[in-house]
Write a protein that holds these residues in place. Sequence first.
Motif, PDB file in Angstrom:
ATOM      1  N   LYS A 142     -68.510  27.385   9.113  1.00 20.12           N
ATOM      2  CA  LYS A 142     -68.499  27.772  10.524  1.00 20.12           C
ATOM      3  C   LYS A 142     -67.191  28.489  10.829  1.00 20.12           C
ATOM      4  N   GLY A 143     -67.184  29.216  11.964  1.00 22.52           N
ATOM      5  CA  GLY A 143     -65.972  29.893  12.381  1.00 22.52           C
ATOM      6  C   GLY A 143     -66.273  30.998  13.375  1.00 22.52           C
ATOM      7  N   ASN A 144     -65.283  31.869  13.573  1.00 25.72           N
ATOM      8  CA  ASN A 144     -65.511  32.982  14.493  1.00 25.72           C
ATOM      9  C   ASN A 144     -64.576  34.139  14.183  1.00 25.72           C
ATOM     10  N   PHE A 145     -65.050  35.344  14.565  1.00 27.43           N
ATOM     11  CA  PHE A 145     -64.227  36.556  14.546  1.00 27.43           C
ATOM     12  C   PHE A 145     -63.816  36.839  15.979  1.00 27.43           C
ATOM     13  N   ASN A 146     -62.527  37.054  16.203  1.00 33.64           N
ATOM     14  CA  ASN A 146     -62.036  37.311  17.553  1.00 33.64           C
ATOM     15  C   ASN A 146     -61.675  38.782  17.688  1.00 33.64           C
ATOM     16  N   ALA A 147     -60.725  39.103  18.522  1.00 30.05           N
ATOM     17  CA  ALA A 147     -60.312  40.492  18.738  1.00 30.05           C
ATOM     18  C   ALA A 147     -59.848  41.116  17.419  1.00 30.05           C
ATOM     19  N   LEU A 148     -60.313  42.327  17.156  1.00 27.65           N
ATOM     20  CA  LEU A 148     -59.993  43.026  15.916  1.00 27.65           C
ATOM     21  C   LEU A 148     -58.871  44.025  16.156  1.00 27.65           C
ATOM     22  N   ASP A 149     -57.918  44.052  15.237  1.00 28.56           N
ATOM     23  CA  ASP A 149     -56.749  44.920  15.372  1.00 28.56           C
ATOM     24  C   ASP A 149     -56.905  46.126  14.451  1.00 28.56           C
ATOM     25  N   LEU A 181     -80.372  32.670   1.705  1.00 30.36           N
ATOM     26  CA  LEU A 181     -79.064  33.069   2.207  1.00 30.36           C
ATOM     27  C   LEU A 181     -79.209  33.863   3.502  1.00 30.36           C
ATOM     28  N   THR A 182     -78.904  33.202   4.594  1.00 33.46           N
ATOM     29  CA  THR A 182     -78.856  33.845   5.905  1.00 33.46           C
ATOM     30  C   THR A 182     -77.614  33.355   6.636  1.00 33.46           C
ATOM     31  N   ILE A 183     -77.137  34.163   7.566  1.00 34.33           N
ATOM     32  CA  ILE A 183     -75.968  33.791   8.358  1.00 34.33           C
ATOM     33  C   ILE A 183     -76.296  33.989   9.830  1.00 34.33           C
ATOM     34  N   GLN A 184     -75.989  32.997  10.632  1.00 33.40           N
ATOM     35  CA  GLN A 184     -76.198  33.067  12.082  1.00 33.40           C
ATOM     36  C   GLN A 184     -74.930  33.611  12.722  1.00 33.40           C
ATOM     37  N   PHE A 222     -73.442  29.133   8.561  1.00 35.90           N
ATOM     38  CA  PHE A 222     -74.463  29.249   7.522  1.00 35.90           C
ATOM     39  C   PHE A 222     -74.276  28.117   6.516  1.00 35.90           C
ATOM     40  N   ASN A 223     -75.263  27.958   5.662  1.00 28.42           N
ATOM     41  CA  ASN A 223     -75.239  26.916   4.639  1.00 28.42           C
ATOM     42  C   ASN A 223     -75.626  27.523   3.295  1.00 28.42           C
TER      43      ASN A 223
END
Length: 452
Positions: A142-149, A181-184, A222-223
């Motif tokens: 799990k995790g997240n992508f935030n503002a991209l530089d 293999l899938t990613i949400q 994802f798992n």
Amino acid sequence: MENQNQFENQQKAKTSFFQTTTAKMLMVGFLTLVLLIPLNLVQNVIRERSARKTEVFKNETITWGEKVHFMGPILKIPIKTIIETEVYNEQTKTTSIQKQEEIVDAFFFPETLQHQAQVQKVDKLKRGIFKPMVFKASLDVKGNFNALDFSKFNCKPEDILWDKASIVIKTTDLKSVKSDLTIQLNEQKLALETNMDEDDYFDVLESTAFTYDPQQSHSFQFNIQYNGSNAVEFIPIGKTTTTSIDSNWNSPSFIGSFASNDTTKEITDKNFHADWKIIHVNRPFAQQYLDFIPNLQKYSYGVKLIETVDEYQQNERSSKYGFLVIGLTFLVFFLIQTISKINIHIFQYTMIGLALIMFYTLLLSITEHSSFSLAYVIAASSVIVMLLLYSVSVLKNRKYAAFISLALTALYSFIYVIIQLEDYALLVGSIGLFIILGTIMYVSRKIDWNNN
């Protein structure tokens, strides 16, 4: 007549020398050295069986699954760039600049990244008499992508191809992956497919293209389920990376560049639990890269699932004390022979030595079908009983035979304790040998060697 008397005296002198204690001591010492040959052959058999086990394990892990090494997910966003090339014209003797549009990829690591791994040892897998150390692993990410530089890439906002974004995951040994293999990603479910990008170590998975909205945060989960062996490792590409591993393995070895959290780490006789937390200041690499993903293998961490007590290593360690066992046993028999004036023939010493060698072949063969401890007890008991019965016949004295049996029992027990110890093996061994030497000196102190 004088010549005949001289000849008879020489014969008596020769016969009397071989009956002396010195001659018997030399013969017993020589026999001890000769018995090192069959002892060395036994050690070779132990090494061959150990090599066979290693080969079986290696072949099985190739088909079942090898080390699990995971890196990802990584956000990939293409960028249009203009490549300027100088072109020299031979006819006009002038240089012009040609501009060509090219697409390069920008790679971004997650803001937060969480790994939660469940590693279950597989006991049912068996190849002949060997049980390879393999496992099934379930990895939740799990995790997240935030503002991209993008400031470091020197590109214009209109050159960023938001609609061609994708997710990249790097992992080892794709053939051992046992799940779809899938990613949400937020509300989108993206399929992951094998990417033919060249990587000498990792296999590469990449999602289908999607449109990335730079105005919002993107969470993912994802798992992945693996068949694996040997180890589970991760690379902390999140700005904040947390990892949790639970397993029914009781002998983990924590490896890599980052130590697990000692306050939450727990190891019992049946399982273990370990946690890691790594922030971006702990690792010397950036959160974004242009056109390539660097090799970050040396920054990995995780756990290696080891077999702390290998039966062949224990057998080999036991055989290394073979010379000590043979020498001390012969010494006990020799002291009894000297004190009691009972004659023990060199052939009888040979039989005793071969019985002691048989201990190691029994130990090895029984260990392969049982535990080392049980095999040690059976092999030692068998040899002690055999020598007890043989000593009664040779020495014609049950007290001496009982003493030899007690001495062998103490000696085998002492060696077993040393084999089981790791940190204190040298200390205990040295103290034990010192006590044995002192006992022999005490017992033999009143023997008059000059008259033997």
